[in-house]
Design a protein around this motif. Sequence first.
Motif, mmCIF file in Angstrom:
data_model
loop_
_atom_site.group_PDB
_atom_site.id
_atom_site.type_symbol
_atom_site.label_atom_id
_atom_site.label_comp_id
_atom_site.label_asym_id
_atom_site.label_seq_id
_atom_site.Cartn_x
_atom_site.Cartn_y
_atom_site.Cartn_z
ATOM 1 N N GLN A 12 0.857 -1.180 0.000
ATOM 2 C CA GLN A 12 0.000 0.000 0.000
ATOM 3 C C GLN A 12 0.891 1.227 0.000
ATOM 4 O O GLN A 12 1.810 1.328 0.814
ATOM 5 C CB GLN A 12 -0.913 0.027 1.224
ATOM 6 C CG GLN A 12 -1.973 -1.034 1.211
ATOM 7 C CD GLN A 12 -2.880 -0.937 2.421
ATOM 8 O OE1 GLN A 12 -2.502 -0.415 3.458
ATOM 9 N NE2 GLN A 12 -4.091 -1.436 2.276
ATOM 10 N N ILE A 13 0.606 2.134 -0.934
ATOM 11 C CA ILE A 13 1.295 3.414 -0.987
ATOM 12 C C ILE A 13 0.324 4.422 -0.393
ATOM 13 O O ILE A 13 -0.772 4.610 -0.916
ATOM 14 C CB ILE A 13 1.671 3.766 -2.431
ATOM 15 C CG1 ILE A 13 2.570 2.673 -3.009
ATOM 16 C CG2 ILE A 13 2.348 5.131 -2.492
ATOM 17 C CD1 ILE A 13 2.720 2.716 -4.498
ATOM 18 N N VAL A 14 0.704 5.034 0.713
ATOM 19 C CA VAL A 14 -0.221 5.851 1.494
ATOM 20 C C VAL A 14 0.251 7.303 1.522
ATOM 21 O O VAL A 14 1.445 7.576 1.663
ATOM 22 C CB VAL A 14 -0.332 5.314 2.941
ATOM 23 C CG1 VAL A 14 -1.316 6.127 3.751
ATOM 24 C CG2 VAL A 14 -0.718 3.850 2.946
ATOM 25 N N LYS A 15 -0.719 8.210 1.397
ATOM 26 C CA LYS A 15 -0.475 9.645 1.560
ATOM 27 C C LYS A 15 -1.302 10.107 2.749
ATOM 28 O O LYS A 15 -2.521 10.020 2.732
ATOM 29 C CB LYS A 15 -0.899 10.400 0.306
ATOM 30 C CG LYS A 15 -0.781 11.908 0.432
ATOM 31 C CD LYS A 15 -1.282 12.582 -0.835
ATOM 32 C CE LYS A 15 -1.208 14.080 -0.752
ATOM 33 N NZ LYS A 15 -1.716 14.717 -1.975
ATOM 34 N N ASN A 16 -0.616 10.593 3.784
ATOM 35 C CA ASN A 16 -1.283 11.083 4.984
ATOM 36 C C ASN A 16 -0.780 12.501 5.256
ATOM 37 O O ASN A 16 0.292 12.680 5.841
ATOM 38 C CB ASN A 16 -1.000 10.167 6.178
ATOM 39 C CG ASN A 16 -1.821 10.525 7.386
ATOM 40 O OD1 ASN A 16 -2.389 11.606 7.470
ATOM 41 N ND2 ASN A 16 -1.887 9.607 8.331
ATOM 42 N N PRO A 26 2.368 -6.171 3.400
ATOM 43 C CA PRO A 26 1.133 -6.878 3.801
ATOM 44 C C PRO A 26 1.038 -7.162 5.294
ATOM 45 O O PRO A 26 -0.048 -7.279 5.838
ATOM 46 C CB PRO A 26 1.193 -8.193 3.021
ATOM 47 C CG PRO A 26 2.255 -8.061 2.020
ATOM 48 C CD PRO A 26 3.120 -6.913 2.403
ATOM 49 N N THR A 27 2.163 -7.241 5.964
ATOM 50 C CA THR A 27 2.158 -7.514 7.403
ATOM 51 C C THR A 27 1.883 -6.263 8.231
ATOM 52 O O THR A 27 1.730 -6.347 9.436
ATOM 53 C CB THR A 27 3.517 -8.091 7.837
ATOM 54 O OG1 THR A 27 4.539 -7.150 7.506
ATOM 55 C CG2 THR A 27 3.782 -9.416 7.152
ATOM 56 N N GLY A 28 1.856 -5.095 7.580
ATOM 57 C CA GLY A 28 1.640 -3.845 8.285
ATOM 58 C C GLY A 28 2.934 -3.100 8.568
ATOM 59 O O GLY A 28 2.922 -1.996 9.100
ATOM 60 N N LEU A 29 4.058 -3.695 8.219
ATOM 61 C CA LEU A 29 5.357 -3.077 8.417
ATOM 62 C C LEU A 29 5.541 -1.920 7.434
ATOM 63 O O LEU A 29 5.286 -2.072 6.235
ATOM 64 C CB LEU A 29 6.462 -4.116 8.195
ATOM 65 C CG LEU A 29 7.902 -3.631 8.296
ATOM 66 C CD1 LEU A 29 8.230 -3.272 9.733
ATOM 67 C CD2 LEU A 29 8.842 -4.689 7.781
ATOM 68 N N ILE A 30 5.965 -0.775 7.927
ATOM 69 C CA ILE A 30 6.233 0.370 7.056
ATOM 70 C C ILE A 30 7.635 0.192 6.491
ATOM 71 O O ILE A 30 8.623 0.217 7.219
ATOM 72 C CB ILE A 30 6.095 1.699 7.816
ATOM 73 C CG1 ILE A 30 4.646 1.872 8.267
ATOM 74 C CG2 ILE A 30 6.540 2.859 6.950
ATOM 75 C CD1 ILE A 30 4.387 3.099 9.099
ATOM 76 N N LEU A 31 7.713 0.001 5.163
ATOM 77 C CA LEU A 31 8.992 -0.255 4.512
ATOM 78 C C LEU A 31 9.816 1.008 4.346
ATOM 79 O O LEU A 31 11.028 0.989 4.483
ATOM 80 C CB LEU A 31 8.759 -0.909 3.152
ATOM 81 C CG LEU A 31 8.028 -2.245 3.177
ATOM 82 C CD1 LEU A 31 7.785 -2.741 1.765
ATOM 83 C CD2 LEU A 31 8.841 -3.264 3.959
ATOM 84 N N LYS A 32 9.149 2.095 3.992
ATOM 85 C CA LYS A 32 9.857 3.357 3.808
ATOM 86 C C LYS A 32 8.866 4.491 3.959
ATOM 87 O O LYS A 32 7.726 4.382 3.549
ATOM 88 C CB LYS A 32 10.515 3.401 2.427
ATOM 89 C CG LYS A 32 11.471 4.548 2.258
ATOM 90 C CD LYS A 32 12.383 4.333 1.075
ATOM 91 C CE LYS A 32 13.398 5.442 1.034
ATOM 92 N NZ LYS A 32 14.324 5.286 -0.061
#
Length: 128
Positions: free
Chosen positions: A82-86, A101-107
């Motif tokens: 997921q590429i997220v903009k917050n 997919p595990t919820g880990l933020i990769l970057k």
Amino acid sequence: MTDRGAGAEDRDESAILIPLHEARRERMELPVSFNRLELDLILRLYGRMVAANEWRDYAIDHLADRAVFSVFRRASETALFQIVKNPKLARKQGAFFVVAPTGLILKRGHELASVLGVFDKRLRLVEA
């Protein structure tokens, strides 16, 4: 009777005054979305990954607090990434981040192009 008088009445009826606080409230209720440049970067990456036969489907969600571009291998599975903009995190940690997919933020970061660099393939030396 003249047409000029009738035109003046039409102008008065068509002019709608909206109080500034209502206009701001309506603007604040809009969901967060990717702008054209951000979406262009994401779709270029998506096209490369589809050509490499790694990704096959995507979904875009515009929520009240964030925008999410989800990538799938198959439509029936959970999202690969997921590429997220917050925007609320823009001044602190950066508005963009990639989630596994595990919820880990990769970057995460302030610029989308650098955050999407997590998907660049790097050559690695493999010792036999």
